[in-house]
Design an enzyme around this catalytic site. Structure first.
Site, mmCIF file in Angstrom:
data_model
loop_
_atom_site.group_PDB
_atom_site.id
_atom_site.type_symbol
_atom_site.label_atom_id
_atom_site.label_comp_id
_atom_site.label_asym_id
_atom_site.label_seq_id
_atom_site.Cartn_x
_atom_site.Cartn_y
_atom_site.Cartn_z
ATOM 1 N N ILE A 31 0.827 -1.221 0.000
ATOM 2 C CA ILE A 31 0.000 0.000 0.000
ATOM 3 C C ILE A 31 0.856 1.266 0.000
ATOM 4 O O ILE A 31 0.404 2.342 -0.395
ATOM 5 C CB ILE A 31 -0.968 -0.021 1.214
ATOM 6 C CG1 ILE A 31 -2.184 0.831 0.953
ATOM 7 C CG2 ILE A 31 -0.270 0.377 2.502
ATOM 8 C CD1 ILE A 31 -3.318 0.583 1.933
ATOM 9 N N HIS A 97 6.290 -11.785 5.861
ATOM 10 C CA HIS A 97 6.069 -11.378 4.472
ATOM 11 C C HIS A 97 7.403 -11.112 3.786
ATOM 12 O O HIS A 97 8.366 -10.692 4.418
ATOM 13 C CB HIS A 97 5.184 -10.131 4.402
ATOM 14 C CG HIS A 97 5.658 -9.016 5.283
ATOM 15 N ND1 HIS A 97 5.387 -8.975 6.630
ATOM 16 C CD2 HIS A 97 6.389 -7.920 5.011
ATOM 17 C CE1 HIS A 97 5.939 -7.895 7.154
ATOM 18 N NE2 HIS A 97 6.567 -7.240 6.194
ATOM 19 N N PHE A 98 7.413 -11.368 2.492
ATOM 20 C CA PHE A 98 8.574 -11.052 1.658
ATOM 21 C C PHE A 98 8.235 -9.846 0.799
ATOM 22 O O PHE A 98 7.153 -9.789 0.207
ATOM 23 C CB PHE A 98 8.926 -12.233 0.746
ATOM 24 C CG PHE A 98 9.554 -13.390 1.477
ATOM 25 C CD1 PHE A 98 10.929 -13.522 1.539
ATOM 26 C CD2 PHE A 98 8.761 -14.327 2.115
ATOM 27 C CE1 PHE A 98 11.517 -14.586 2.222
ATOM 28 C CE2 PHE A 98 9.340 -15.393 2.801
ATOM 29 C CZ PHE A 98 10.722 -15.527 2.850
#
Ligand code: AMP
Ligand code: ZN
Length: 133
Positions: A31, A97-98
């Site tokens: 985002i 997360h990557f």
């Protein structure tokens, strides 16, 4: 996990720009991107850091990371894959997360600041890390 923003995205309770999905994995646009196309790859299962993820799930996630890296290489000049663990590293969202970050020559995103070893220090640190494996 109830209060986790990425779990909410996985459940469809929070919108995202979805890029890829399979049974275990979801990929969506960040985002607040570092570069246009900056994508996050997450396991659907809630786990906080890389340390917590089981290896079977991790294998599936890393294959998707590779898939996204191949795609990003087609529209950018290079790709940085990043993964933060814990606050000191910059982890803000506690769902592993990557980051897949498309790169262009001279985009100003690198380099990391470098430090220097004093005489003998690199050997000691290498031994210390090896003892922790
Ligand atoms: P990290 O600092 O490694 O924990 O990265 C977390 C990333 O999640 C940041 O790059 C944020 O911009 C991104 N992020 C946070 N909330 C959302 C959201 N609702 N949708 C997409 N990306 C998000
Ligand atoms: Zn979660």
């Amino acid at each position: 996990m109830e209060d986790c923003i990425f779990c909410k995205i996985v459940k469809g309770e929070v919108p995202c720009k979805k890029i890829y999905e399979d049974e275990e994995t979801l990929a969506f646009l960040d985002i607040s991107p570092v570069a246009k196309g900056h994508t996050l790859v997450v396991p659907k299962k809630h786990v906080v850091t890389l340390v917590d993820i089981d290896e079977e799930t991790l294998k599936k996630v890393i294959v998707v990371v590779k898939k996204l890296t191949i795609a990003a290489n087609k529209y950018s000049e290079g790709v940085t894959v990043g993964q933060n663990n814990n606050r000191a590293s910059g982890q803000v969202v506690d769902h592993v997360h990557f980051h897949i970050i498309p790169r262009t020559e001279g985009d100003g995103l690198d380099p990391w600041p470098r430090v220097h070893y004093v005489e003998g220090e690199a050997g000691k640190i290498a031994e210390e890390i090896k003892s922790l494996l």
